[in-house]
Write a protein that holds these residues in place. Structure first.
Motif, PDB file in Angstrom:
ATOM      1  N   GLY A  43      -7.119   1.548  10.051  1.00  0.00           N
ATOM      2  CA  GLY A  43      -7.375   0.208  10.562  1.00  0.00           C
ATOM      3  C   GLY A  43      -8.340  -0.588   9.714  1.00  0.00           C
ATOM      4  O   GLY A  43      -8.454  -1.805   9.865  1.00  0.00           O
ATOM      5  N   VAL A  44      -9.031   0.084   8.806  1.00  0.00           N
ATOM      6  CA  VAL A  44      -9.996  -0.589   7.925  1.00  0.00           C
ATOM      7  C   VAL A  44      -9.541  -0.482   6.470  1.00  0.00           C
ATOM      8  O   VAL A  44      -9.454  -1.472   5.752  1.00  0.00           O
ATOM      9  N   ASN A  45      -9.255   0.735   6.036  1.00  0.00           N
ATOM     10  CA  ASN A  45      -8.769   0.977   4.682  1.00  0.00           C
ATOM     11  C   ASN A  45      -7.283   1.318   4.721  1.00  0.00           C
ATOM     12  O   ASN A  45      -6.782   1.895   5.699  1.00  0.00           O
ATOM     13  N   HIS A  46      -6.588   0.952   3.624  1.00  0.00           N
ATOM     14  CA  HIS A  46      -5.131   1.067   3.593  1.00  0.00           C
ATOM     15  C   HIS A  46      -4.686   1.825   2.350  1.00  0.00           C
ATOM     16  O   HIS A  46      -5.098   1.494   1.235  1.00  0.00           O
ATOM     17  N   ILE A  47      -3.843   2.834   2.563  1.00  0.00           N
ATOM     18  CA  ILE A  47      -3.360   3.685   1.479  1.00  0.00           C
ATOM     19  C   ILE A  47      -1.836   3.716   1.513  1.00  0.00           C
ATOM     20  O   ILE A  47      -1.230   3.886   2.573  1.00  0.00           O
ATOM     21  N   TYR A  48      -1.232   3.573   0.334  1.00  0.00           N
ATOM     22  CA  TYR A  48       0.224   3.729   0.195  1.00  0.00           C
ATOM     23  C   TYR A  48       0.471   4.897  -0.756  1.00  0.00           C
ATOM     24  O   TYR A  48      -0.152   4.982  -1.816  1.00  0.00           O
ATOM     25  N   PHE A  76      -5.048   0.936  -1.618  1.00  0.00           N
ATOM     26  CA  PHE A  76      -5.054   1.998  -2.625  1.00  0.00           C
ATOM     27  C   PHE A  76      -3.645   2.578  -2.705  1.00  0.00           C
ATOM     28  O   PHE A  76      -3.033   2.884  -1.682  1.00  0.00           O
ATOM     29  N   TYR A  77      -3.146   2.750  -3.939  1.00  0.00           N
ATOM     30  CA  TYR A  77      -1.792   3.252  -4.171  1.00  0.00           C
ATOM     31  C   TYR A  77      -1.889   4.596  -4.891  1.00  0.00           C
ATOM     32  O   TYR A  77      -2.474   4.680  -5.978  1.00  0.00           O
TER      33      TYR A  77
END
Length: 224
Positions: A43-48, A76-77
């Motif tokens: 919900g705060v940081n996003h990773i793919y 972040f990928y």
């Protein structure tokens, strides 16, 4: 009470309620995009992971252009390897230009493992694993909010995941399950997500702790 005071009071109440709701959510959400592509967020940081890739390549999963448009800013990928059904340099460059963010893979493993300095309550460990036709393939163990998530990528061998303990989720292709069964290697996890299932693949693995990821958009919630 004047109209202005009433309005300010209402705004304060809404902010307070929303902040309580966010604090009580306490979950990691994982959305299945396609192949080994996952969207993981607290919900705060996003990773793919393994996304963006070249849609439909090697007869694997196609995705709509809206998937690119919906990518979160400053994400972040993370890539297991550079095969086109996992990675697209052209699309990644476009995404980083449009959405900012940072990409990691076999080219900067040490920098990838330092993400714990950027993302709170987060740790990632990389394991070099075998995959045909790829000299640089990695699997990853993510520990986030004390939840352990293993991403195998395309590796055909179960030896590495067999060394993991107390996993909450393990995302693996069907061929790794076959290898683990043939070698008698136990996968110590609460749940297994079978990914990288092609549209024409006739694969069906059953079990109480198995989820076959055939439906794009499937969402997994991991409370913490």
């Amino acid at each position: 009470m004047t109209k202005t005071i009433k309005t300010l009071f209402t705004i304060f109440i809404l902010i307070f309620i929303n902040s309580i709701g966010f604090a009580q959510s306490n979950e990691i959400k994982i959305r299945y995009i396609g192949n080994c592509g996952l969207y993981i967020t607290d919900g705060v940081n996003h990773i793919y992971t393994d996304f963006p890739y070249k849609s439909g390549t090697h007869n694997y999963i196609e995705y709509d252009d809206s998937e690119i448009d919906s990518l979160k800013e400053n994400s972040f990928y993370i890539f297991t390897h550079k095969h086109s059904d996992h990675y697209s340099k052209k699309l990644l460059e476009k995404v980083l230009k449009m959405k900012n963010g940072k990409a990691f893979g076999s080219w900067d493993i040490s920098e990838l493992e330092s993400l714990n300095e950027i993302i709170p309550n987060f740790e990632i460990k990389a394991f070099k694993t075998k995959h045909n036709f790829s000299l640089n393939h990695y699997s990853f163990l993510i520990t986030w909010h004390n939840k352990k998530i293993f991403l195998s990528g395309d590796t055909e061998n179960a030896e590495t995941i067999g060394k993991m303990t107390n996993l909450d989720w393990a995302f693996v292709p069907a061929w790794l399950i076959i290898d683990s069964n043939e070698k008698g290697i136990k996968i110590d996890t609460k749940m297994i997500g079978i990914y990288h299932i092609g549209p024409k693949d006739n694969i069906d693995i059953t079990g109480k702790k198995v989820l076959m990821l055939k439906k794009q958009g499937e969402i997994i919630s991991i409370p913490y």
